[in-house]
Design an enzyme around this catalytic site. Structure first.
Site, PDB file in Angstrom:
ATOM      1  N   TYR A  31      42.267  48.129  18.070  1.00 23.88           N
ATOM      2  CA  TYR A  31      43.346  47.591  18.892  1.00 23.88           C
ATOM      3  C   TYR A  31      43.395  46.072  18.850  1.00 23.88           C
ATOM      4  CZ  TYR A  31      40.192  45.938  22.584  1.00 23.88           C
ATOM      5  OH  TYR A  31      39.235  45.245  23.287  1.00 23.88           O
ATOM      6  N   LYS A 144      37.117  45.407  16.446  1.00 25.72           N
ATOM      7  CA  LYS A 144      37.777  45.557  17.752  1.00 25.72           C
ATOM      8  C   LYS A 144      38.138  47.023  17.918  1.00 25.72           C
ATOM      9  CE  LYS A 144      40.829  42.779  20.714  1.00 25.72           C
ATOM     10  NZ  LYS A 144      39.902  42.611  21.827  1.00 25.72           N
ATOM     11  N   GLU A 176      28.086  37.418  23.929  1.00 29.40           N
ATOM     12  CA  GLU A 176      29.446  37.115  24.387  1.00 29.40           C
ATOM     13  C   GLU A 176      29.644  37.769  25.748  1.00 29.40           C
ATOM     14  OE1 GLU A 176      32.456  38.959  21.854  1.00 29.40           O
ATOM     15  OE2 GLU A 176      31.215  40.736  21.594  1.00 29.40           O
ATOM     16  N   LEU A 200      32.648  39.754  18.765  1.00 30.96           N
ATOM     17  CA  LEU A 200      34.018  39.765  18.255  1.00 30.96           C
ATOM     18  C   LEU A 200      34.412  38.305  18.029  1.00 30.96           C
ATOM     19  CD1 LEU A 200      36.564  41.594  17.749  1.00 30.96           C
ATOM     20  CD2 LEU A 200      37.400  40.632  19.895  1.00 30.96           C
TER      21      LEU A 200
HETATM   22  N1  PDD Z   1      39.361  41.068  24.683  1.00 37.98           N
HETATM   23  N2  PDD Z   1      34.899  39.426  22.874  1.00 37.98           N
HETATM   24  C1  PDD Z   1      35.261  40.630  23.329  1.00 37.98           C
HETATM   25  C2  PDD Z   1      34.220  41.688  23.490  1.00 37.98           C
HETATM   26  C3  PDD Z   1      36.615  40.876  23.663  1.00 37.98           C
HETATM   27  O1  PDD Z   1      36.984  42.085  24.106  1.00 37.98           O
HETATM   28  C4  PDD Z   1      37.558  39.829  23.542  1.00 37.98           C
HETATM   29  C5  PDD Z   1      39.016  40.012  23.870  1.00 37.98           C
HETATM   30  C6  PDD Z   1      37.118  38.576  23.058  1.00 37.98           C
HETATM   31  C7  PDD Z   1      38.072  37.422  22.871  1.00 37.98           C
HETATM   32  O2  PDD Z   1      38.952  37.653  21.785  1.00 37.98           O
HETATM   33  P1  PDD Z   1      40.404  37.007  21.719  1.00 37.98           P
HETATM   34  O3  PDD Z   1      40.239  35.527  21.907  1.00 37.98           O
HETATM   35  O4  PDD Z   1      40.861  37.343  20.342  1.00 37.98           O
HETATM   36  O5  PDD Z   1      41.194  37.640  22.796  1.00 37.98           O
HETATM   37  C8  PDD Z   1      35.790  38.417  22.726  1.00 37.98           C
HETATM   38  C9  PDD Z   1      40.725  41.441  24.877  1.00 37.98           C
HETATM   39  C10 PDD Z   1      41.590  40.350  25.417  1.00 37.98           C
HETATM   40  C11 PDD Z   1      40.777  42.721  25.690  1.00 37.98           C
HETATM   41  O6  PDD Z   1      40.067  43.645  25.319  1.00 37.98           O
HETATM   42  O7  PDD Z   1      41.529  42.800  26.669  1.00 37.98           O
END
Ligand code: PDD
Length: 283
Positions: A31, A144, A176, A200
């Site tokens: 996703y 992801k 993270e 991620l």
């Molecule tokens: N989550 N690390 C994890 C585990 C994440 O789920 C996310 C983002 C990030 C940050 O990634 P980005 O900058 O590309 O949003 C890091 C999304 C927003 C979610 O699952 O809602």
């Protein structure tokens, strides 16, 4: 409200998932969450590139081109007249009688919808609380994937503790957050975990790292130890929906002076100008 189901825009009420969809039964899919500012999808190319990468890593061949899906998502945003919000898109391996292994020829199922987002302005300005937790996720956090069970469990723990996020620690190294990337400032240098299989690689992270370099802020992509995290001058997190949020207490103890620090503020401002420049709008 329209949703995108395998390339077609259909009414939300008509969108349905088969009970033997492998995404529903196994979390077998990938996703993306993409922010919409002033009607435009921010970092769309990068998000779609990551969707393709995640899918390839688990052996799903997406049945569309990047250009086609970018176009479809733009149409979805326009159709729903979304100005400020986000798009959620997921692709599952497809429907099949339930068994763990899968046969060739399944048809991946792709759905996308729009949602509104409330910019977490209070947290961005005043900072937020975080707790720490052990990172017990699998070892391919670079994908992801729809499997977010441990993230969900720990985010809930943070929420129940009155915190915004939980910072995950694996074998003494800070990886993270449950849904964000984590940074700390030590003697003026920003430290964050390298983009390998344990995190991620956030789209926001990549943009922030570029902006830090442009603003002559020293960055080291080297995992922080738990002690370094607890002694850091500043801590902050980033994600598509959070943008950049300073962490002002960790496990109930103040981080640095207990208020958002200068490095986080500088990067936050740089990010806001970057959004405005990219989209030619007031974010
Ligand atoms: N989550 N690390 C994890 C585990 C994440 O789920 C996310 C983002 C990030 C940050 O990634 P980005 O900058 O590309 O949003 C890091 C999304 C927003 C979610 O699952 O809602």
């Amino acid at each position: 409200m329209k949703t995108l189901v395998n390339g077609q825009l259909v009414d939300r009420e008509e969108a349905a998932v088969d009970i033997e969809d492998r995404g529903y039964q196994f979390g077998d899919g990938v996703y993306e969450v993409i922010r919409v500012y002033n009607g435009a999808l921010f970092g769309l190319r990068e998000h779609i590139a990551r969707l393709f990468r995640s899918a390839a890593e688990i052996g799903i061949t997406l049945p569309f081109s990047a250009e086609d899906i970018e176009w479809d998502l733009q149409k979805l945003v326009q159709e729903n007249k979304l100005i400020d919000g986000g798009v959620y898109i997921q692709t599952t391996r497809g429907k099949a009688p339930r068994k763990h292994q899968y046969d060739e020829g399944l048809e991946p199922q792709t759905t996308a919808y729009t949602f509104s987002v409330k910019k977490p302005e209070n947290e961005q300005k005043a900072g937020a609380q975080a707790i720490t937790a052990e990172d017990k996720r699998w070892l391919r956090c670079d994908i992801k994937s729809l499997n977010l069970l441990y993230n969900v469990m720990i985010k809930q723990k943070a929420y129940e503790a009155g915190a915004y996020e939980a910072v995950l620690i694996r074998d003494g190294a800070v990886t993270e957050g449950t849904s964000s990337n984590v940074y700390a400032v030590i003697n003026g240098t920003v430290r964050t975990h390298p983009a390998n299989e344990l995190i991620l690689n956030g789209i926001t992270r990549m943009k922030l790292l570029e902006l830090m370099k442009e603003n002559d802020i020293e960055v080291r992509e080297k995992a922080l130890t738990e002690d370094e995290l607890r002694d850091a001058d500043e801590i902050f997190i980033s994600s598509t929906t959070a943008e950049l949020i300073p962490i002002v207490t960790l496990d109930g103890k103040p981080v640095g002076s207990g208020v958002p620090g200068p490095v986080a503020k500088t990067i936050q401002e740089a990010f806001q100008s970057h959004i405005q420049q990219e989209l030619g709008v007031q974010s």
